[in-house]
Design a protein around this motif. Structure first.
Motif, PDB file in Angstrom:
ATOM      1  N   SER A 114       0.817  -1.218   0.000  1.00 54.52           N
ATOM      2  CA  SER A 114       0.000   0.000   0.000  1.00 54.52           C
ATOM      3  C   SER A 114       0.851   1.269   0.000  1.00 54.52           C
ATOM      4  CB  SER A 114      -0.917  -0.008   1.219  1.00 54.52           C
ATOM      5  OG  SER A 114      -0.125  -0.161   2.376  1.00 54.52           O
ATOM      6  N   GLU A 115       2.127   1.149   0.397  1.00 56.75           N
ATOM      7  CA  GLU A 115       2.987   2.338   0.451  1.00 56.75           C
ATOM      8  C   GLU A 115       4.329   2.041  -0.194  1.00 56.75           C
ATOM      9  OE1 GLU A 115       3.622   3.694   4.446  1.00 56.75           O
ATOM     10  OE2 GLU A 115       1.489   3.398   4.908  1.00 56.75           O
ATOM     11  N   LYS A 116       4.895   3.089  -0.767  1.00 61.99           N
ATOM     12  CA  LYS A 116       6.145   2.923  -1.526  1.00 61.99           C
ATOM     13  C   LYS A 116       7.265   2.328  -0.653  1.00 61.99           C
ATOM     14  CE  LYS A 116       8.654   5.240  -5.049  1.00 61.99           C
ATOM     15  NZ  LYS A 116       9.312   6.398  -5.486  1.00 61.99           N
ATOM     16  N   LYS A 117       7.359   2.851   0.580  1.00 61.54           N
ATOM     17  CA  LYS A 117       8.454   2.418   1.447  1.00 61.54           C
ATOM     18  C   LYS A 117       8.300   0.926   1.786  1.00 61.54           C
ATOM     19  CE  LYS A 117      10.996   3.839   5.441  1.00 61.54           C
ATOM     20  NZ  LYS A 117      10.654   3.830   6.808  1.00 61.54           N
ATOM     21  N   LEU A 118       7.062   0.548   2.101  1.00 58.94           N
ATOM     22  CA  LEU A 118       6.809  -0.869   2.434  1.00 58.94           C
ATOM     23  C   LEU A 118       7.094  -1.762   1.229  1.00 58.94           C
ATOM     24  CD1 LEU A 118       3.454  -0.553   4.441  1.00 58.94           C
ATOM     25  CD2 LEU A 118       5.740  -1.019   5.351  1.00 58.94           C
ATOM     26  N   LEU A 119       6.729  -1.248   0.054  1.00 58.96           N
ATOM     27  CA  LEU A 119       6.938  -2.026  -1.172  1.00 58.96           C
ATOM     28  C   LEU A 119       8.432  -2.247  -1.409  1.00 58.96           C
ATOM     29  CD1 LEU A 119       5.341  -3.191  -3.660  1.00 58.96           C
ATOM     30  CD2 LEU A 119       6.053  -1.147  -4.877  1.00 58.96           C
ATOM     31  N   GLU A 120       9.200  -1.176  -1.236  1.00 60.23           N
ATOM     32  CA  GLU A 120      10.648  -1.272  -1.489  1.00 60.23           C
ATOM     33  C   GLU A 120      11.304  -2.228  -0.481  1.00 60.23           C
ATOM     34  OE1 GLU A 120      13.849  -1.024  -3.552  1.00 60.23           O
ATOM     35  OE2 GLU A 120      11.920  -0.243  -4.241  1.00 60.23           O
ATOM     36  N   THR A 121      10.909  -2.094   0.806  1.00 62.37           N
ATOM     37  CA  THR A 121      11.486  -2.983   1.828  1.00 62.37           C
ATOM     38  C   THR A 121      11.129  -4.435   1.505  1.00 62.37           C
ATOM     39  OG1 THR A 121      11.007  -1.249   3.417  1.00 62.37           O
ATOM     40  CG2 THR A 121      11.616  -3.379   4.329  1.00 62.37           C
ATOM     41  N   GLY A 122       9.849  -4.655   1.209  1.00 62.38           N
ATOM     42  CA  GLY A 122       9.396  -6.021   0.895  1.00 62.38           C
ATOM     43  C   GLY A 122      10.134  -6.586  -0.305  1.00 62.38           C
ATOM     44  N   LYS A 123      10.302  -5.744  -1.313  1.00 64.99           N
ATOM     45  CA  LYS A 123      10.972  -6.183  -2.550  1.00 64.99           C
ATOM     46  C   LYS A 123      12.407  -6.652  -2.248  1.00 64.99           C
ATOM     47  CE  LYS A 123      12.407  -4.315  -7.006  1.00 64.99           C
ATOM     48  NZ  LYS A 123      12.299  -3.211  -7.938  1.00 64.99           N
ATOM     49  N   GLN A 124      13.126  -5.798  -1.504  1.00 62.14           N
ATOM     50  CA  GLN A 124      14.516  -6.159  -1.195  1.00 62.14           C
ATOM     51  C   GLN A 124      14.568  -7.471  -0.413  1.00 62.14           C
ATOM     52  OE1 GLN A 124      16.765  -4.887  -2.817  1.00 62.14           O
ATOM     53  NE2 GLN A 124      15.493  -3.193  -3.531  1.00 62.14           N
ATOM     54  N   MET A 125      13.644  -7.637   0.504  1.00 66.63           N
ATOM     55  CA  MET A 125      13.673  -8.852   1.328  1.00 66.63           C
ATOM     56  C   MET A 125      13.334 -10.086   0.497  1.00 66.63           C
ATOM     57  SD  MET A 125      12.450  -7.594   5.024  1.00 66.63           S
ATOM     58  CE  MET A 125      13.304  -8.853   5.893  1.00 66.63           C
ATOM     59  N   VAL A 126      12.339  -9.961  -0.381  1.00 66.24           N
ATOM     60  CA  VAL A 126      11.960 -11.095  -1.230  1.00 66.24           C
ATOM     61  C   VAL A 126      13.132 -11.486  -2.130  1.00 66.24           C
ATOM     62  CG1 VAL A 126      10.525 -11.759  -3.204  1.00 66.24           C
ATOM     63  CG2 VAL A 126       9.471 -10.708  -1.198  1.00 66.24           C
ATOM     64  N   ILE A 127      13.764 -10.484  -2.728  1.00 64.69           N
ATOM     65  CA  ILE A 127      14.883 -10.775  -3.639  1.00 64.69           C
ATOM     66  C   ILE A 127      15.994 -11.492  -2.867  1.00 64.69           C
ATOM     67  CG2 ILE A 127      16.719  -9.690  -5.015  1.00 64.69           C
ATOM     68  CD1 ILE A 127      14.581  -7.649  -5.950  1.00 64.69           C
ATOM     69  N   GLY A 155      21.389 -24.532  -5.592  1.00 60.63           N
ATOM     70  CA  GLY A 155      22.271 -24.611  -6.766  1.00 60.63           C
ATOM     71  C   GLY A 155      21.536 -24.312  -8.065  1.00 60.63           C
ATOM     72  N   VAL A 156      20.558 -23.428  -8.020  1.00 57.93           N
ATOM     73  CA  VAL A 156      19.831 -23.033  -9.240  1.00 57.93           C
ATOM     74  C   VAL A 156      19.883 -21.503  -9.337  1.00 57.93           C
ATOM     75  CG1 VAL A 156      18.233 -24.997  -9.166  1.00 57.93           C
ATOM     76  CG2 VAL A 156      17.628 -22.902  -7.963  1.00 57.93           C
ATOM     77  N   SER A 157      19.379 -20.981 -10.466  1.00 60.71           N
ATOM     78  CA  SER A 157      19.392 -19.513 -10.523  1.00 60.71           C
ATOM     79  C   SER A 157      18.063 -18.967  -9.988  1.00 60.71           C
ATOM     80  CB  SER A 157      19.670 -19.028 -11.944  1.00 60.71           C
ATOM     81  OG  SER A 157      18.763 -19.631 -12.802  1.00 60.71           O
ATOM     82  N   ALA A 158      18.156 -17.808  -9.332  1.00 58.85           N
ATOM     83  CA  ALA A 158      16.957 -17.232  -8.691  1.00 58.85           C
ATOM     84  C   ALA A 158      15.984 -16.747  -9.762  1.00 58.85           C
ATOM     85  CB  ALA A 158      17.370 -16.078  -7.791  1.00 58.85           C
ATOM     86  N   SER A 159      14.709 -17.054  -9.561  1.00 54.97           N
ATOM     87  CA  SER A 159      13.707 -16.738 -10.594  1.00 54.97           C
ATOM     88  C   SER A 159      13.176 -15.315 -10.421  1.00 54.97           C
ATOM     89  CB  SER A 159      12.576 -17.763 -10.524  1.00 54.97           C
ATOM     90  OG  SER A 159      12.303 -18.075  -9.168  1.00 54.97           O
ATOM     91  N   LEU A 160      14.093 -14.341 -10.426  1.00 56.16           N
ATOM     92  CA  LEU A 160      13.687 -12.956 -10.156  1.00 56.16           C
ATOM     93  C   LEU A 160      12.854 -12.374 -11.293  1.00 56.16           C
ATOM     94  CD1 LEU A 160      17.001 -11.567  -8.597  1.00 56.16           C
ATOM     95  CD2 LEU A 160      15.050 -12.619  -7.466  1.00 56.16           C
ATOM     96  N   ASN A 161      13.069 -12.934 -12.509  1.00 55.27           N
ATOM     97  CA  ASN A 161      12.321 -12.415 -13.666  1.00 55.27           C
ATOM     98  C   ASN A 161      10.812 -12.681 -13.561  1.00 55.27           C
ATOM     99  OD1 ASN A 161      12.916 -15.145 -13.818  1.00 55.27           O
ATOM    100  ND2 ASN A 161      12.575 -15.189 -16.029  1.00 55.27           N
ATOM    101  N   LEU A 162      10.416 -13.560 -12.617  1.00 54.87           N
ATOM    102  CA  LEU A 162       8.985 -13.863 -12.469  1.00 54.87           C
ATOM    103  C   LEU A 162       8.273 -12.845 -11.589  1.00 54.87           C
ATOM    104  CD1 LEU A 162       9.222 -17.719 -11.864  1.00 54.87           C
ATOM    105  CD2 LEU A 162       8.360 -16.592 -13.909  1.00 54.87           C
ATOM    106  N   LEU A 163       9.050 -11.927 -10.999  1.00 52.00           N
ATOM    107  CA  LEU A 163       8.457 -11.033 -10.000  1.00 52.00           C
ATOM    108  C   LEU A 163       8.127  -9.658 -10.553  1.00 52.00           C
ATOM    109  CD1 LEU A 163      10.897 -11.664  -7.020  1.00 52.00           C
ATOM    110  CD2 LEU A 163       8.715 -12.788  -7.472  1.00 52.00           C
ATOM    111  N   LYS A 164       7.019  -9.132 -10.060  1.00 51.88           N
ATOM    112  CA  LYS A 164       6.689  -7.740 -10.354  1.00 51.88           C
ATOM    113  C   LYS A 164       6.176  -7.125  -9.059  1.00 51.88           C
ATOM    114  CE  LYS A 164       3.623  -4.932 -13.120  1.00 51.88           C
ATOM    115  NZ  LYS A 164       2.680  -4.834 -14.200  1.00 51.88           N
ATOM    116  N   PHE A 165       6.595  -5.902  -8.752  1.00 57.42           N
ATOM    117  CA  PHE A 165       6.169  -5.242  -7.507  1.00 57.42           C
ATOM    118  C   PHE A 165       5.373  -4.001  -7.871  1.00 57.42           C
ATOM    119  CE2 PHE A 165       9.784  -7.828  -6.600  1.00 57.42           C
ATOM    120  CZ  PHE A 165       9.492  -8.404  -5.373  1.00 57.42           C
ATOM    121  N   THR A 166       4.249  -3.803  -7.216  1.00 59.90           N
ATOM    122  CA  THR A 166       3.386  -2.690  -7.599  1.00 59.90           C
ATOM    123  C   THR A 166       2.627  -2.123  -6.401  1.00 59.90           C
ATOM    124  OG1 THR A 166       1.566  -2.021  -9.057  1.00 59.90           O
ATOM    125  CG2 THR A 166       1.470  -4.237  -8.192  1.00 59.90           C
TER     126      THR A 166
END
Ligand SMILES: CC(C)(COP(=O)(O)OP(=O)(O)OC[C@H]1O[C@@H](n2cnc3c(N)ncnc32)[C@H](O)[C@@H]1OP(=O)(O)O)[C@@H](O)C(=O)NCCC(=O)NCCSC(=O)C[C@@H](O)CCCCCCCCCCCCC(=O)O
Length: 664
Positions: A272-285, A296-307
């Motif tokens: 709901s808020e930009k700051k929360l979104l950014e914090t959540g994004k960094q933690m998820v990544i 031993g695999v590559s992280a599927s970061l391309n599947l994510l979108k934050f909004t």
């Protein structure tokens, strides 16, 4: 059971055929013994290949047979005959080789892993022929090998034993394994095998073996849900989920995003808020990257979108709401989702106890609404409660169950009531623990009794980890504590029942558990995990008891276990009566995978059956008589009914529940 074929006129191919995993049932062992005899006696046969049908070598002993008396030929003489034979035997291993299946592979003179036998038998034989020319068969016999014995074996095993005792408290099997390793290292083969058989016999006849076998099948039964309408797991088709959205990037939301993305599902995460979104994004990544590194695999970061915009969710297949546990807020989210998402999108809630049907009621598609109750941390914990509202369609339930499976969860379908199964049962369990505090116990005494029983954590350490403020807020909202308490309530009573305000008093001091560095215990720092008894809590308890003129008494570990666990199981019986869980196995699986109930005890319902239902009933009656203002201690009608029916085995309780009201 075992198919015998002669390939190219010289190779005996023995295929284990006991679906689903080619387990070594008595019929399989019998057929194997016959086939081996035929192969060894046929002069045309120069080599033997053993494989399993349908891409699975062998899943070990047939656990289904453990319920009855053991019949058929024993395994060890068959293995001895294979190993001692004068013809080379090759284990062609596809898929699993577990337990007795692994033993079978070990006694073969050659093992080839990851092999499609049916296609390569001749290549195998050629390879064996070449090795055989180089090495005589006697050098391939495991029993002829000498086991290197390290000089510091005793010290080594001592360290391992300590580790095992810490990690698997009270569990017999790992300790027996250490003894078997000692036997292998210090005794000749024949004596070592004898010792191993003795150890196995002890384990095999133990209650722990029965509990573990029960858990194995309970876990597999749990996925097989049914509804009163006749819809069930094998006649309801799940939808394919390619994209999902998570609303809320708190601890739960982040874990759910990770669980979805790592199985290849595109995820849109909303805050709901930009700051929360950014914090959540960094933690998820960060979580996804660490998880990928470990696997031993590559992280599927391309599947994510934050909004920040719900409008971005219009095309997703499924949404999981994971916002704050507040009904009004959740209703607003569901109303909004109804407007934004396409009509076919499934709407799921991660509520841990609120009314799923009330949420369904504010949407334009109540049949597509279902609870998906993850456990924290959601990317680690295996349990998923799929909460079926009265209006959830069978396709919706099938989809949530199948998505859970895809994420590697053990999914259990449950009915809709406050707290569902797991959290509803937690209340009487925790209530008993706090009543025991009033009566004279300490948090550490209660935790120790529960941990000695086998729980990973006692109830107070677990509460400190989860955070004490959550329950406090719920109690305030329901008028049990805080300014909304009805002044007519006498102290230590609410709604005519016993109520223990000690947890509220702890929270009033700002002690919310590990995160604040203080809770039922004290920790080195906020976020610390090393729990130490806190003299301030001892003082608080003493003052509390003297204020209410409670004479503290010595409380035995037995009373702690009985009051906490029989109250827990008693609520389980009520849940079965109410049709909120379809069978005792489902309740046990929820407690094993969501609440750290020790597996070697089988779960609360199995444990009650092992103690003896009559005894559980008698103890509950005893405690209820002593505490008549605690309704959770009053034995449930189902428990009484089962005792009246002669305490049937847990697997047959369902027959006695059938006539009762069912939500599932
Ligand atoms: C095999 C698995 C890894 C497969 O996992 P997957 O996720 O693919 O599938 P599921 O888990 O859902 O299983 C599918 C299906 O199969 C059923 N099943 C699985 N394993 C068994 C089994 N071993 N027996 C029976 N049925 C099995 C499962 O229930 C599912 O059925 P459903 O109807 O729901 O579809 C995974 O399943 C797994 O890990 N399985 C357990 C494997 C295991 O633990 N094996 C060890 C068994 S104990 C053992 O082998 C010890 C040996 O030393 C003893 C051998 C002696 C045999 C004789 C018995 C006499 C005992 C007395 C001792 C005397 C000594 C002597 O004989 O000389």
């Amino acid at each position: 059971m075992a198919r015998y074929e002669l390939v190219k006129r010289s190779v005996a191919l023995i295929t284990l055929t006991n679906p689903p995993v080619n387990a070594l049932s008595s019929a399989v062992r019998h057929a194997m013994a016959k086939s081996m005899e035929q192969a060894l006696n046929d002069p045309k046969v120069t080599a033997v290949v053993i494989c399993g049908e349908n891409g699975r070598f062998c899943g070990g002993a047939d656990i289904r047979e453990f319920a009855g008396p053991l019949r058929g030929p024993p395994l060890v003489p068959l293995l001895d005959a294979i190993e001692a034979g004068e013809k080379p035997v090759v284990a062609a291993i596809e898929g699993v080789a577990l337990g007795g299946g692994f033993e079978l592979a070990l006694v073969c003179h050659y093992c080839i892993a990851h092999f499609k036998v049916n296609h390569f038998v001749l290549k195998i034989i050629k390879a064996v022929g070449m090795s055989r020319a180089a090495k005589p068969l006697s050098s391939r016999r495991v029993s002829m090998l000498t086991t290197p014995c390290p000089p510091d074996l005793d010290a080594l095993l001592e360290v391992v034993t300590m580790e095992v005792k810490k990690k698997a408290r009270g569990v017999m099997a790992p300790l027996a394994c250490i003894q078997a390793v000692r036997a292998a290292a210090t005794m000749p083969y024949s004596k070592g095998i004898k010792r191993e058989s003795e150890l196995m016999a002890t384990l095999f006849n133990s209650g722990q073996a029965r509990a573990l076998q029960y858990c194995f099948f309970a876990q597999r039964t749990a996925g097989k849900w049914t509804l009163p309408s006749g819809a069930q797991w094998n006649n309801s088709k799940p939808r394919e989920i390619r994209s999902a959205a998570i609303i809320g990037l708190g601890t739960m939301g982040r874990g759910i995003v990770v669980s979805l993305a790592r199985v290849g599902i595109s995820v849109i995460a909303v805050e709901s808020e930009k700051k929360l979104l950014e914090t959540g994004k960094q933690m998820v990544i960060g979580m996804l990257e660490r998880d990928a590194k470990r696997r031993g695999v590559s992280a599927s970061l391309n599947l994510l979108k934050f909004t920040l915009s719900l409008q971005d969710l219009k095309d997703v297949d499924l949404v999981i709401e994971a916002v704050f546990e507040d009904m009004a807020l959740k209703k607003r989210v569901f109303q909004e989702l109804s407007k934004v998402c396409r009509p076919a999108t499934l709407l799921c809630t991660n509520t841990s106890g609120l009314d799923v049907d009330a949420l369904a009621g504010v949407t334009d598609r109540p049949h597509l609404v279902v609870g998906m109750h993850f456990f924290s941390p959601a990317h680690v914990m295996k349990l998923l409660e799929v909460v079926c509202g009265p209006r959830s369609s069978s396709e919706t339930i099938a989809t949530a169950m199948s998505l859970g499976k895809r994420m590697g969860k053990v999914s259990v379908a449950v009915g809709n009531c406050p707290g569902f199964v797991g959290n509803r049962m937690l209340k009487p369990y925790m209530d008993q623990a706090t009543f025991l505090l009033e009566e004279g116990a300490t948090p550490e005494q209660i935790d120790k009794a529960l941990e000695d029983f086998g729980f990973a954590m006692g109830v107070f350490r677990m509460s400190d980890l989860a955070g004490l403020d959550v329950g406090w807020r719920i109690r305030k909202e329901s008028g049990l504590t805080g300014p909304d308490v009805d002044p007519k309530n006498p102290p230590r009573r609410r709604h005519g029942r016993r109520y223990c305000p000690i947890p509220d008093m702890v929270c009033e001091q700002g002690r919310f558990g590990q995160k604040t560095g203080r809770g039922w215990y004290m920790y080195d720092k906020p976020g610390g995990t090393n729990a130490k008894p806190d003299p301030l809590i001892q003082n608080l308890l003493e003052m509390y008891r003297s204020r209410y003129a409670i004479q503290p008494r010595n409380i035995s570990d037995q009373e702690i276990i009985e009051r906490c666990l029989f109250a827990l199981a008693n609520e389980g019986f009520r849940i079965l009566e109410d049709g909120i869980a379809a069978r005792p196995e489902d309740i046990d699986v929820i407690y094993l995978f969501g609440y750290g109930f020790p597996r070697h005890r089988g779960g609360p319902m199995f444990y009650a059956s092992m103690v003896g239902l009559e005894r559980v009933l008698e103890r509950l009656e005893h405690y209820h008589q002593a505490h008549p203002d605690v309704p959770h201690l009053e034995p449930s009608p189902l428990l009484k009914k089962l005792v009246a029916c002669g305490s049937p085995s847990v697997q047959t309780w369902r027959e006695h529940i059938k006539t009762m009201h069912s939500h599932l």
